[in-house]
Write a protein that holds these residues in place. Sequence first.
Motif, mmCIF file in Angstrom:
data_model
loop_
_atom_site.group_PDB
_atom_site.id
_atom_site.type_symbol
_atom_site.label_atom_id
_atom_site.label_comp_id
_atom_site.label_asym_id
_atom_site.label_seq_id
_atom_site.Cartn_x
_atom_site.Cartn_y
_atom_site.Cartn_z
ATOM 1 N N ASP A 33 0.836 -1.203 0.000
ATOM 2 C CA ASP A 33 0.000 0.000 0.000
ATOM 3 C C ASP A 33 0.874 1.258 0.000
ATOM 4 O OD1 ASP A 33 -2.721 1.208 0.251
ATOM 5 O OD2 ASP A 33 -1.851 1.981 2.120
ATOM 6 N N ALA A 34 1.941 1.253 0.802
ATOM 7 C CA ALA A 34 2.855 2.399 0.871
ATOM 8 C C ALA A 34 3.628 2.574 -0.438
ATOM 9 C CB ALA A 34 3.814 2.234 2.041
ATOM 10 N N LEU A 35 3.975 1.463 -1.078
ATOM 11 C CA LEU A 35 4.734 1.522 -2.328
ATOM 12 C C LEU A 35 3.915 2.054 -3.493
ATOM 13 C CD1 LEU A 35 6.634 -1.878 -2.202
ATOM 14 C CD2 LEU A 35 7.707 0.375 -2.408
ATOM 15 N N GLY A 36 2.649 1.705 -3.533
ATOM 16 C CA GLY A 36 1.840 2.016 -4.709
ATOM 17 C C GLY A 36 2.011 0.902 -5.727
ATOM 18 N N ASP A 37 1.734 1.193 -6.982
ATOM 19 C CA ASP A 37 1.761 0.167 -8.022
ATOM 20 C C ASP A 37 3.173 -0.370 -8.247
ATOM 21 O OD1 ASP A 37 -0.954 0.482 -8.383
ATOM 22 O OD2 ASP A 37 -0.732 1.895 -10.049
ATOM 23 N N VAL A 38 3.351 -1.668 -7.972
ATOM 24 C CA VAL A 38 4.653 -2.311 -8.161
ATOM 25 C C VAL A 38 4.829 -2.609 -9.649
ATOM 26 C CG1 VAL A 38 6.065 -4.341 -7.614
ATOM 27 C CG2 VAL A 38 4.655 -3.284 -5.830
ATOM 28 N N VAL A 65 11.962 2.999 -5.218
ATOM 29 C CA VAL A 65 12.589 1.681 -5.197
ATOM 30 C C VAL A 65 12.904 1.373 -3.736
ATOM 31 C CG1 VAL A 65 14.574 0.297 -5.920
ATOM 32 C CG2 VAL A 65 13.586 1.968 -7.491
ATOM 33 N N SER A 66 12.498 0.200 -3.275
ATOM 34 C CA SER A 66 12.720 -0.184 -1.883
ATOM 35 C C SER A 66 13.458 -1.511 -1.817
ATOM 36 C CB SER A 66 11.375 -0.330 -1.149
ATOM 37 O OG SER A 66 10.704 0.906 -1.117
ATOM 38 N N ASP A 67 14.451 -1.570 -0.940
ATOM 39 C CA ASP A 67 15.172 -2.822 -0.725
ATOM 40 C C ASP A 67 14.275 -3.855 -0.064
ATOM 41 O OD1 ASP A 67 17.646 -2.113 -1.765
ATOM 42 O OD2 ASP A 67 18.403 -1.365 0.147
ATOM 43 N N LEU A 68 14.482 -5.104 -0.422
ATOM 44 C CA LEU A 68 13.857 -6.227 0.261
ATOM 45 C C LEU A 68 14.893 -6.767 1.245
ATOM 46 C CD1 LEU A 68 12.350 -7.962 -2.881
ATOM 47 C CD2 LEU A 68 11.040 -6.890 -1.042
#
Length: 125
Positions: A33-38, A65-68
Amino acid sequence: MNFPKDLKYAASHEWVKIENGIATVGISDFAQDALGDVVYVSLPNVGDKVKAGISFGDVESVKAVSDLLAPVSGVVLEVNEELTDAPENLNSDPYGAWIIKVEAIEEEGDLMDAEAYEAHCAEEE
Protein backbone atom coordinates in the motif's frame (compact mmCIF):
# COMPACT_ATOMS: atom_id res chain seq x y z
CA MET A 1 -5.01 -3.37 6.30
CA ASN A 2 -4.66 -7.09 6.60
CA PHE A 3 -2.30 -8.65 9.20
CA PRO A 4 -2.59 -12.46 9.04
CA LYS A 5 -1.93 -13.93 12.47
CA ASP A 6 -0.14 -17.04 11.16
CA LEU A 7 2.78 -14.95 9.84
CA LYS A 8 5.76 -13.20 11.43
CA TYR A 9 6.82 -9.74 10.31
CA ALA A 10 10.05 -7.74 10.04
CA ALA A 11 10.13 -4.02 10.88
CA SER A 12 11.12 -3.49 7.22
CA HIS A 13 7.67 -4.86 6.20
CA GLU A 14 8.53 -8.34 4.91
CA TRP A 15 6.43 -11.26 6.13
CA VAL A 16 7.66 -14.79 6.71
CA LYS A 17 5.97 -18.13 7.25
CA ILE A 18 8.18 -20.99 8.37
CA GLU A 19 6.89 -24.50 7.75
CA ASN A 20 8.94 -27.72 7.85
CA GLY A 21 12.21 -25.78 7.85
CA ILE A 22 11.28 -23.69 4.78
CA ALA A 23 10.68 -19.94 5.12
CA THR A 24 8.34 -18.33 2.60
CA VAL A 25 8.96 -14.57 2.31
CA GLY A 26 6.90 -11.72 0.85
CA ILE A 27 5.95 -8.11 1.49
CA SER A 28 3.08 -7.07 3.74
CA ASP A 29 -0.19 -5.41 2.80
CA PHE A 30 1.11 -2.26 4.54
CA ALA A 31 4.26 -2.31 2.37
CA GLN A 32 2.45 -2.76 -0.94
CA ASP A 33 0.00 0.00 0.00
CA ALA A 34 2.85 2.40 0.87
CA LEU A 35 4.73 1.52 -2.33
CA GLY A 36 1.84 2.02 -4.71
CA ASP A 37 1.76 0.17 -8.02
CA VAL A 38 4.65 -2.31 -8.16
CA VAL A 39 6.25 -2.37 -11.63
CA TYR A 40 9.42 -4.46 -11.12
CA VAL A 41 10.91 -6.95 -8.66
CA SER A 42 14.62 -7.79 -8.56
CA LEU A 43 14.98 -11.42 -7.46
CA PRO A 44 18.01 -13.33 -6.16
CA ASN A 45 19.14 -16.62 -7.70
CA VAL A 46 18.36 -20.08 -6.37
CA GLY A 47 21.31 -21.11 -4.22
CA ASP A 48 22.15 -17.56 -3.11
CA LYS A 49 22.74 -17.08 0.60
CA VAL A 50 20.61 -14.49 2.36
CA LYS A 51 21.29 -12.93 5.75
CA ALA A 52 18.63 -11.62 8.13
CA GLY A 53 18.39 -7.84 7.87
CA ILE A 54 20.43 -7.65 4.63
CA SER A 55 19.02 -6.80 1.19
CA PHE A 56 18.35 -9.72 -1.17
CA GLY A 57 16.63 -7.71 -3.91
CA ASP A 58 14.36 -4.75 -4.42
CA VAL A 59 10.86 -3.74 -5.40
CA GLU A 60 10.31 -0.85 -7.79
CA SER A 61 7.02 1.01 -7.80
CA VAL A 62 5.73 4.13 -9.45
CA LYS A 63 6.74 6.00 -6.26
CA ALA A 64 10.14 4.56 -5.29
CA VAL A 65 12.59 1.68 -5.20
CA SER A 66 12.72 -0.18 -1.88
CA ASP A 67 15.17 -2.82 -0.72
CA LEU A 68 13.86 -6.23 0.26
CA LEU A 69 15.48 -7.29 3.54
CA ALA A 70 15.70 -10.96 4.43
CA PRO A 71 13.76 -11.81 7.61
CA VAL A 72 15.85 -14.99 8.03
CA SER A 73 19.34 -16.22 7.15
CA GLY A 74 19.68 -19.25 4.90
CA VAL A 75 19.86 -20.38 1.27
CA VAL A 76 17.37 -19.43 -1.47
CA LEU A 77 15.48 -22.61 -2.37
CA GLU A 78 13.03 -21.07 -4.83
CA VAL A 79 12.12 -17.69 -6.34
CA ASN A 80 8.67 -16.67 -7.53
CA GLU A 81 9.37 -16.31 -11.27
CA GLU A 82 5.76 -15.19 -11.86
CA LEU A 83 6.73 -11.82 -10.40
CA THR A 84 9.08 -11.20 -13.33
CA ASP A 85 6.10 -10.92 -15.69
CA ALA A 86 3.47 -9.89 -13.14
CA PRO A 87 5.03 -7.78 -10.34
CA GLU A 88 1.59 -6.26 -9.72
CA ASN A 89 0.66 -9.55 -7.99
CA LEU A 90 2.39 -8.09 -4.92
CA ASN A 91 -0.31 -5.40 -4.89
CA SER A 92 -3.31 -7.58 -5.63
CA ASP A 93 -2.35 -10.48 -3.32
CA PRO A 94 0.52 -9.53 -0.97
CA TYR A 95 0.16 -12.68 1.13
CA GLY A 96 -0.30 -15.05 -1.80
CA ALA A 97 2.43 -13.59 -4.01
CA TRP A 98 5.50 -14.75 -2.11
CA ILE A 99 8.93 -13.61 -3.32
CA ILE A 100 11.43 -16.25 -2.18
CA LYS A 101 11.56 -19.49 -0.23
CA VAL A 102 14.57 -20.05 2.03
CA GLU A 103 15.96 -23.35 3.36
CA ALA A 104 18.82 -24.24 5.69
CA ILE A 105 17.65 -21.50 8.04
CA GLU A 106 20.53 -20.47 10.29
CA GLU A 107 18.94 -17.53 12.04
CA GLU A 108 15.70 -15.62 12.31
CA GLY A 109 15.86 -11.84 12.39
CA ASP A 110 13.99 -9.72 14.89
CA LEU A 111 10.46 -10.77 13.95
CA MET A 112 7.11 -9.60 15.32
CA ASP A 113 3.77 -11.33 15.62
CA ALA A 114 0.75 -9.81 13.84
CA GLU A 115 -0.35 -7.73 16.82
CA ALA A 116 3.09 -6.16 17.37
CA TYR A 117 3.49 -5.55 13.63
CA GLU A 118 0.10 -3.85 13.41
CA ALA A 119 1.16 -1.52 16.24
CA HIS A 120 4.48 -0.89 14.43
CA CYS A 121 2.61 0.09 11.25
CA ALA A 122 0.28 2.42 13.19
CA GLU A 123 3.35 4.27 14.50
CA GLU A 124 4.64 4.76 10.93
CA GLU A 125 1.40 6.24 9.58
